[in-house]
Each structure stands twice: as C-alpha cells, then as structure tokens.
Enzyme design. Structure first.
Site: not given
Ligand code: SAM
Length: 664
Positions: A60
């Site tokens: 993010s």
């Molecule tokens: N906050 C994280 C970081 O700092 O690296 C980045 C997150 S990234 C923008 C969003 C993440 O949400 C992805 O890795 C994706 O695989 C995950 N994701 C999407 N849907 C999800 C779900 N239902 N449960 C858990 N993770 C999920």
C-alpha cells in the site's frame, strides 16, 4: 539519502498531507519499508506510492496506510484486524501503535512470505493467517479497529459484527472492483455510523463477502456469508427420487438399511431442523429404541441440562418421585416437556424395569445452562458425603451467588474488571472432587458421577458466561466442547461396551466444518465427534418443508404454535420437496449411488429453526449455507410436519410436581 533519513523524510511528507497523529508518524519513522520489498524495488522504498509485490498485488501507499491508521484511532491497548496482509508493511506499522495485530491474506504465497518476514524483523505482536478476510477472525474478535486493504462492493456484515463497541472499520467500497471510496464505519450503541474519507484505488477484495474471483458481484445478503445458490436441478431431483428410501409411517418404517449402516458406531447423533417438530422427536425415539433393543446402546444423551436430565434418569431407572420440582421447567420448556418425549421416557422406564443390569439405559443432559442448580446439586451431595468439603464448596461457589438472578450479568461484571473472577474457585472445586474420586466413589459411585459432572458444568459455565460477553463463536464453541466432554465422561464411566445416542439440533449434530459457520471458526458436537471417533460416529440430519412448529418469537417469550413457511427455492429443503415423496431416508455416507453425493455437494441454503422462529426474517434468521453430504451421514425428510405437543398447552399450564417426570 540513507534509509533512516528517507523514513524521516517520508514522515515529514505525510504530516504535510494531513497526518497529525504522532503515534502514526513515529511508526512510519520506525518501520523499514525497504525490508518489505524485493531487491529490484529498493530504490523506490520511501516514495509515497504503491509498488508491485508479486501475484498482481501491491504494497500500500504509505499515505493510505497512515490515513487508515489515523482514522481508525488506533490506541496502545487496541486489538486490530487487517484484511489483506500483502507484504506485511501496513501490519508492521499498525503493530507499532496497537497491542495486537491480526492480519489475513487470501494468497498463500504472500501470507507465508509476510509471516516469515514479520517474524524475522521481530514484530511479535502480529499474527498472520492465510484465508478469506471478509469472514474476519472470529476467535480473536471483537476488534477495536478493522482495516481492509482491498476494495469490496459492500460493507462485509461479518466484519461489522466483529467490531467492538466504539470500534471502527475502515474499508474501500465501490461499485466496480477497481475504484472505491474509503469509508469509516463506527459501531456506536448498536448502530453503525458511516463517514466518507474520499476516493481511493485498491486491488479488489475477493471473498465470500467481497467480489467473486472474476470480479462478479455476489448476491447481497445482510448478515450472512453467501455463496451462489444452485437452483434445483431436474436431474438432481430425479436422482434423489431414485435413491431416497420412502418412509411412510414412523412407527412401521423399515429402518434396516439405516441401522445396518450405523452398525458399529459408538455414538449416533440424531438431529432436528427445529426444536418443536413432532415427527423429528418421534423418529428419533423410533431409531433410538431400535438401537437400544437390538444393538446394545445404553446411553441416551440430550441437548438439555444435566441436573434436569439426572432427575429423569433416576425416574427412568425405577426411582419414584422424590418431591423435587419437575425437571425442565426453564425456558424453553417444550423442548423436553412434550408428549413425544414423555412417550419415549415411559417406554424407557418400562425397558429398564425388565432389562438386566448390563442392558440398563441411562438418560443424561449434555448442556451447561444450569449453573445454579448444578451448584445446589454439588452442595447437596457434599453435605451428605463430606460436610467439611461442603463448607469449602459453599465459600468457593459463593463467588457466583451475587449473579444468581441472571448468570449472564456475571459475564458482564467480569468483563469490567471491577469484580472478582470466580474462575479459580470453581476450577479448584472440580479438582478437589476429582482428587477425592476413590474416596467418594466407594461411598456411592453414581452419585459421585453426578456431582463431579455438575462441578465440571459449573467450571465450564463460569467460563461460558465470561466469554459470551466477548461475542463471536467463543461461547458456542465452549458449549459444544462441554457437550462432547460430557459424552466422553459418560462413555468412559460406562466402559468400552458403552454406546451413546445424542439428541440435539442439526446445528450441533451436523459437522460444522461443512457449513458457513464452520468457515467462520465455529465448531460443534458433530465436527468434534468425527474428529474424536472417525467412522465410529454417525450423524443423521432431519429436514422438513412446511407445516406447524412449536417456537417462541423471542428468548423467554411465550410458546406459540407457528406456521412453518414452505422452504425457499434454492435450498436443500426445496430440492427434497420437488421429489414429491412425503417422507424419506437418504444415505449420504454410503449411498446406493455415489453420484448423489456429488450432485448435492455444492453448498446450498439449509434451514435451521431453533427455540425462536421468526418467519418475517426467515432468510437472515434461519438460513445458512452448507454442503449436506459433508455435513451428515444420513438425512431424514418429512415434507409436511406438525408441532410437538407441549405438555403446558395440553394441561393448561398446570404441570405439578406430583406428575413426574412429566405426566402420569
Ligand atoms: N497492506 C498491504 C501491504 O502493506 O503490503 C497491501 C495490501 S494489498 C493492497 C491488498 C491485499 O489484499 C492483496 O495482497 C490481496 O491478495 C489481499 N486480499 C484481497 N482480498 C482478500 C480477502 N478476501 N482476504 C484476505 N486478503 C485479501
């Protein structure tokens, strides 16, 4: 610029963009974002931008992480849930501000990498799980803040439910998978206040309460995890017609094929789709009699309180009424005080009066709602057998006495931290009784079992009321674990030859792991018994389409005989109705034709009516998703059913202690 200087520069940049919370800025200065990125992206580590981390996902943007942390008002003592671990960077930031961070990632590769990385870096208050974060982390709930790092179509109802009072959920929500508004939802006085924090762009939230795998919107549903429903299918219905074994009359139905399959089971669990349908009670009694008469079953255990069932047990073993008030007088009385149960108990007493000592059958309650009558029972026992121990017990159990009017208030009081917890006292009492087993058993074995089981119940109930206040699945799981432990105690007490039948609701008896509740962390008697006994546990579910049912509109409200609505399209019940067979038995563990398991395997809606039935909100209140062939070994169907006949109604509320256990 070295990394340390770059982190300070990043924090300064964020403060100019409006991040004011000093704890958040401190965390940005503290956490090495470079450690969360692959080598080729190191030079961009302190840019205020999202960056690729593999599998199509991103780390993010620091501003967004900081904004979410600030808006969530993270506090040093707080417990945080993050959905979308990604690289683990945001979790590390949150962990510098709050006490505990639980983070869920749906992609296993990312979850593993993040978990290793966080551990190597020493973030020991972060817990990583691989799974669907839209279903939250029920065992750790409630959370003071839930931060979702991926964009969903709606607010996931399950996440809202896992917020602590005053807690905040920050989540990107949008009509398409790629564009969203960042929303803050605060739980206040049972309501949810929503604030818009502006436009954002996150990767999609993919899960049961998010987007589908291909970016499709899932059916909206207010409070339940939902999967697409397979509509009744012509070929499934005709296959079902082929394999279903018709049950024409309960009294004379041929149960040979069922009993043969139950064969060597040690525990047979017989369910019910409501707590007030006559056919379910009568069919369970019929099967149980068969198991007692021809297969050596010697324990009947029910989803009812231990002390009440103990009274019935004594009566069924030939004791005469002893002047105690009649059992099962606590709401919901009709669950056991009904003509159907009464008929079975009369038969049981008769059976026991003729059976030799080794064929005698016991009747026992597995449930744990009888905190105070169990205390009375232990004291009564000790008064008789060991007055000195009774004095100690009075003192210890005295800790719970102030909450006698309503045990749930003990849980509330305990949660405030201002009252003495009774845990040590009740556990010590149980340990004392267990330690004196040899002494006491010598004096009176059966009464010792009864007393020790009451002491165990008190210890479990004390914990039950405390965790009930925390919400989530904790209290449900504790209750079902207690029921299984009671079953284990009984089987151990009666020796290797002992075999038990369990009468409880489908929601306790069907394997929770095959239901949406299981996916959210709930376990039950069915799941625990399968794990414990494997094939030596056999569970039978019961279903119905329409008719009448005995139920109340609210907890503690008067009993009503209500009309049961015909089952919803798309449910297993609708499929059974389509067969046009009024009653049938369906083998699921060893079916006549294996295809039936596959045809029924995709999760569908299933109905569960408990003590309370609310036809007006049936979908939200009574339906859930499950996979029937995984949930049960066999299924018994009655198209149209009638309510049990509660003795209260039959006798105009005049059940007196003179009639014991229920009617003469
Ligand atoms: N906050 C994280 C970081 O700092 O690296 C980045 C997150 S990234 C923008 C969003 C993440 O949400 C992805 O890795 C994706 O695989 C995950 N994701 C999407 N849907 C999800 C779900 N239902 N449960 C858990 N993770 C999920």
């Amino acid at each position: 610029m070295d990394n340390d200087t770059a982190r300070h520069a990043l924090a300064d940049h964020l403060s100019k963009l409006g991040i004011r919370d000093p704890a958040v800025l401190r965390a940005v200065r503290d956490v090495p974002r470079d450690a969360f990125l692959p080598p080729e992206l190191q030079e961009f580590a302190y840019d205020d931008a999202p960056l690729p981390i593999g599998e199509g996902q991103t780390i993010s943007q620091p501003f967004v992480v900081a904004l979410m942390a600030q808006e969530a008002r993270l506090r040093p003592s707080g417990r945080v849930l993050e959905v979308g671990t990604g690289s683990g960077y945001a979790a590390a930031i949150f962990s510098r501000i709050a006490a505990e961070v639980y983070t869920i990632e749906r992609l296993a590769g990312l979850a593993d990498l993040a978990s290793e990385r966080l551990e190597d870096l020493g973030y020991d208050n972060v817990f990583v799980r691989h799974g669907d974060g839209t279903l939250g982390w029920p065992e750790a709930a409630p959370f003071d803040a839930i931060l979702v790092a991926a964009g969903g179509p709606d607010l996931p109802a399950t996440l809202k439910e896992q917020l602590a009072p005053g807690g905040r959920l920050i989540i990107p929500v949008g009509d398409t998978p790629r564009e969203q508004r960042l929303v803050c939802v605060q739980r206040r006085d049972g309501k949810f206040d929503r604030t818009d924090l502006g436009a954002v762009r996150f990767v999609p939230l993919v899960g049961q309460e998010g987007w589908g795998e291909r970016g499709e919107r899932r059916t909206a549903q207010p409070s339940r995890a939902v999967r697409a429903v397979t509509p009744p299918h012509g070929s499934t219905v005709s296959l079902l017609r082929d394999v279903a074994e018709p049950v024409r009359a309960i009294g004379s139905a041929d149960l040979g094929s069922l009993v043969e399959r139950i064969g060597s089971a040690r525990v047979v669990l017989l369910g019910e789709a409501t707590h007030g349908t006559s056919e379910f009670y009568r069919m369970r009694a019929r099967i149980t009699r068969e198991l007692i008469e021809h297969h050596g079953f010697n324990l009947v255990t029910i989803e009812g309180d231990w002390p009440d069932a103990a009274q019935v047990h004594r009566w069924a073993r030939g004791a005469s009424p002893n002047g105690q008030p009649a059992p099962f007088q606590r709401f919901p009385t009709w669950m056991w005080r009904n003509r159907e149960t009464n008929a079975f108990l009369s038969w049981l007493r008769e059976w026991n009066s003729h059976a030799g000592p080794e064929r005698q059958v016991g009747f026992h309650g597995l449930d744990l709602y009888s905190l105070y009558s169990s205390i009375d029972a232990v004291l009564l026992y000790l008064d008789r057998i060991d007055p000195a121990a009774a004095r100690v017990a009075r003192e210890r159990y005295g800790c719970l006495t102030p909450w006698q009017r309503d045990a749930a208030t003990y849980g509330r009081a305990a949660a405030t931290g201002q009252y003495r917890l009774c845990e040590n006292d009740v556990v010590a009492m149980l340990q004392d009784l267990l330690a004196r087993r040899l002494d006491y058993v010598e004096k009176d074995g059966d009464r010792y079992l009864d007393a020790v089981q009451n002491a165990r119940l008190i210890a479990d109930a004390e914990q039950y009321y405390r965790v009930m206040y925390r919400g989530g699945h904790h209290s449900w799981n504790l209750r079902d674990r207690h029921m299984v432990e009671t079953l284990q105690v009984l089987l151990a007490w009666h020796g290797e030859q002992a075999k038990a039948v369990v009468w409880a609701h489908n929601s306790h008896v069907g394997d929770a792991e095959a239901t949406e509740m299981g996916a959210q962390g709930q376990t039950n008697i069915g799941a625990l018994t399968r794990r414990w006994l494997g094939d030596a546990a056999f569970n039978v579910g019961f279903g119905t389409d329409r008719g009448t049912v005995a139920a109340a509109s609210d907890w503690g409200a008067p009993l009503e005989i209500k009309a049961l609505r015909p089952a919803r399209e798309g449910s297993y019940e609708a499929l059974c109705r389509e067969t046009g067979i009024p009653g049938f038995l369906l083998h699921l563990r060893e079916p006549e034709r294996e295809e039936i398991r596959e045809e029924l395997a995709d999760p569908r809606l299933e109905r569960a009516v408990g003590v309370i039935y609310r036809p007006e909100t049936e979908l939200q209140s009574h339906y859930f998703h499950a996979s029937l062939p995984l949930q049960f070994d066999a299924w018994i169907w009655f198209d149209e059913t009638v309510a049990v006949e509660p003795l209260e109604l039959a006798q105009h509320g005049t059940i007196g202690p003179a009639v014991f256990p229920f009617t003469a």
